[in-house]
Design a protein around this motif. Structure first.
Motif, mmCIF file in Angstrom:
data_model
loop_
_atom_site.group_PDB
_atom_site.id
_atom_site.type_symbol
_atom_site.label_atom_id
_atom_site.label_comp_id
_atom_site.label_asym_id
_atom_site.label_seq_id
_atom_site.Cartn_x
_atom_site.Cartn_y
_atom_site.Cartn_z
ATOM 1 N N PHE A 102 0.825 -1.210 0.000
ATOM 2 C CA PHE A 102 0.000 0.000 0.000
ATOM 3 C C PHE A 102 0.862 1.263 0.000
ATOM 4 N N ASP A 103 1.902 1.274 0.846
ATOM 5 C CA ASP A 103 2.797 2.442 0.878
ATOM 6 C C ASP A 103 3.494 2.651 -0.463
ATOM 7 N N THR A 104 3.960 1.574 -1.049
ATOM 8 C CA THR A 104 4.642 1.671 -2.342
ATOM 9 C C THR A 104 3.680 2.139 -3.421
ATOM 10 N N LEU A 105 2.476 1.602 -3.426
ATOM 11 C CA LEU A 105 1.457 2.040 -4.378
ATOM 12 C C LEU A 105 1.205 3.538 -4.238
ATOM 13 N N GLY A 106 1.086 4.017 -3.008
ATOM 14 C CA GLY A 106 0.843 5.438 -2.777
ATOM 15 C C GLY A 106 1.974 6.312 -3.298
ATOM 16 N N GLN A 107 3.205 5.966 -2.971
ATOM 17 C CA GLN A 107 4.356 6.780 -3.387
ATOM 18 C C GLN A 107 4.529 6.801 -4.907
ATOM 19 N N ILE A 108 4.470 5.636 -5.517
ATOM 20 C CA ILE A 108 4.663 5.549 -6.973
ATOM 21 C C ILE A 108 3.518 6.254 -7.698
ATOM 22 N N SER A 109 2.307 6.090 -7.204
ATOM 23 C CA SER A 109 1.159 6.739 -7.841
ATOM 24 C C SER A 109 1.224 8.254 -7.731
ATOM 25 N N PHE A 110 1.697 8.762 -6.585
ATOM 26 C CA PHE A 110 1.859 10.209 -6.456
ATOM 27 C C PHE A 110 2.883 10.734 -7.453
ATOM 28 N N LYS A 111 3.974 10.017 -7.641
ATOM 29 C CA LYS A 111 4.980 10.473 -8.610
ATOM 30 C C LYS A 111 4.404 10.442 -10.025
ATOM 31 N N LEU A 112 3.679 9.396 -10.362
ATOM 32 C CA LEU A 112 3.065 9.320 -11.691
ATOM 33 C C LEU A 112 2.068 10.459 -11.898
ATOM 34 N N SER A 113 1.290 10.766 -10.876
ATOM 35 C CA SER A 113 0.324 11.871 -10.968
ATOM 36 C C SER A 113 1.027 13.210 -11.135
ATOM 37 N N ALA A 114 2.036 13.442 -10.327
ATOM 38 C CA ALA A 114 2.753 14.717 -10.385
ATOM 39 C C ALA A 114 3.442 14.904 -11.729
ATOM 40 N N GLN B 137 -6.022 12.660 -13.402
ATOM 41 C CA GLN B 137 -5.134 11.498 -13.538
ATOM 42 C C GLN B 137 -5.654 10.358 -12.666
ATOM 43 N N HIS B 138 -5.774 9.180 -13.246
ATOM 44 C CA HIS B 138 -6.254 8.055 -12.438
ATOM 45 C C HIS B 138 -5.230 7.630 -11.395
ATOM 46 N N PHE B 139 -3.959 7.985 -11.581
ATOM 47 C CA PHE B 139 -2.930 7.614 -10.614
ATOM 48 C C PHE B 139 -3.171 8.245 -9.242
ATOM 49 N N VAL B 140 -3.740 9.441 -9.203
ATOM 50 C CA VAL B 140 -3.959 10.104 -7.923
ATOM 51 C C VAL B 140 -4.950 9.317 -7.065
ATOM 52 N N TYR B 141 -5.875 8.635 -7.683
ATOM 53 C CA TYR B 141 -6.834 7.836 -6.933
ATOM 54 C C TYR B 141 -6.186 6.552 -6.409
ATOM 55 N N ILE C 226 -4.373 7.724 -3.319
ATOM 56 C CA ILE C 226 -5.281 7.845 -2.175
ATOM 57 C C ILE C 226 -5.627 6.461 -1.634
ATOM 58 N N LEU C 227 -5.903 5.518 -2.526
ATOM 59 C CA LEU C 227 -6.176 4.140 -2.121
ATOM 60 C C LEU C 227 -4.986 3.564 -1.358
ATOM 61 N N GLY C 228 -3.784 3.827 -1.852
ATOM 62 C CA GLY C 228 -2.589 3.327 -1.184
ATOM 63 C C GLY C 228 -2.458 3.862 0.234
ATOM 64 N N TYR C 229 -2.697 5.156 0.416
ATOM 65 C CA TYR C 229 -2.562 5.735 1.751
ATOM 66 C C TYR C 229 -3.682 5.319 2.684
ATOM 67 N N VAL C 230 -4.880 5.186 2.179
ATOM 68 C CA VAL C 230 -5.985 4.708 3.020
ATOM 69 C C VAL C 230 -5.737 3.251 3.418
ATOM 70 N N GLY C 231 -5.331 2.443 2.451
ATOM 71 C CA GLY C 231 -5.015 1.045 2.746
ATOM 72 C C GLY C 231 -3.879 0.923 3.740
ATOM 73 N N ALA C 232 -2.843 1.733 3.588
ATOM 74 C CA ALA C 232 -1.712 1.708 4.523
ATOM 75 C C ALA C 232 -2.157 2.119 5.927
ATOM 76 N N PHE C 233 -3.008 3.119 6.004
ATOM 77 C CA PHE C 233 -3.490 3.575 7.311
ATOM 78 C C PHE C 233 -4.216 2.455 8.046
#
Length: 131
Positions: free
Chosen positions: A15-27, A46-50, A53-60
């Protein structure tokens, strides 16, 4: 209980990795960076931003579940495996390179987590012997 920890930390890393990589792709997709509504629109289109968000919610939620049962010290240390998985994913997805310093840092993170896991195991073993 061991399976719980292994699965829990696996999902936390993913989940953490998904969040970080997705944020970079979005940015990257929303460049150039600017303080405007247009930039916000580019980000949220961008669908990556979602996925981020999923990655950070899942990690939490994974982290909160782990903290109910896992000792805080080793759990906190193991949560930093994300640094290693993001580094590996960055090589695979973005073609980034790993320097000797990055590699050494990753080894220190993993070694620290292993040391804490053994120390925690010894503490638990001593507590069980006292009982």
């Amino acid at each position: 209980m061991r399976r719980f920890y292994i699965l829990g930390f696996f999902f936390l890393m993913m989940f953490d990795t998904l969040g970080q990589i997705s944020f970079k792709l979005s940015a990257t997709a929303a460049l150039p960076l600017e303080a405007s509504l247009g930039w916000l629109y580019r980000i949220f289109s961008q669908h990556f931003v979602y996925f981020a968000i999923l990655g950070y919610v899942g990690a939490f939620f994974t982290w909160m579940t782990l903290l109910r049962r896992a000792p805080v010290g080793p759990a906190f240390a193991a949560s930093h495996l994300e640094v290693v998985t993001v580094m590996i994913a960055s090589v695979l997805i973005f073609g980034e390179t790993i320097s000797l310093a990055h590699f050494a840092g990753a080894l220190f993170i993993v070694a620290g987590i292993v040391c804490l896991a053994f120390a925690e195991r010894d503490v638990i073993k001593k507590e069980n012997e006292k009982s």
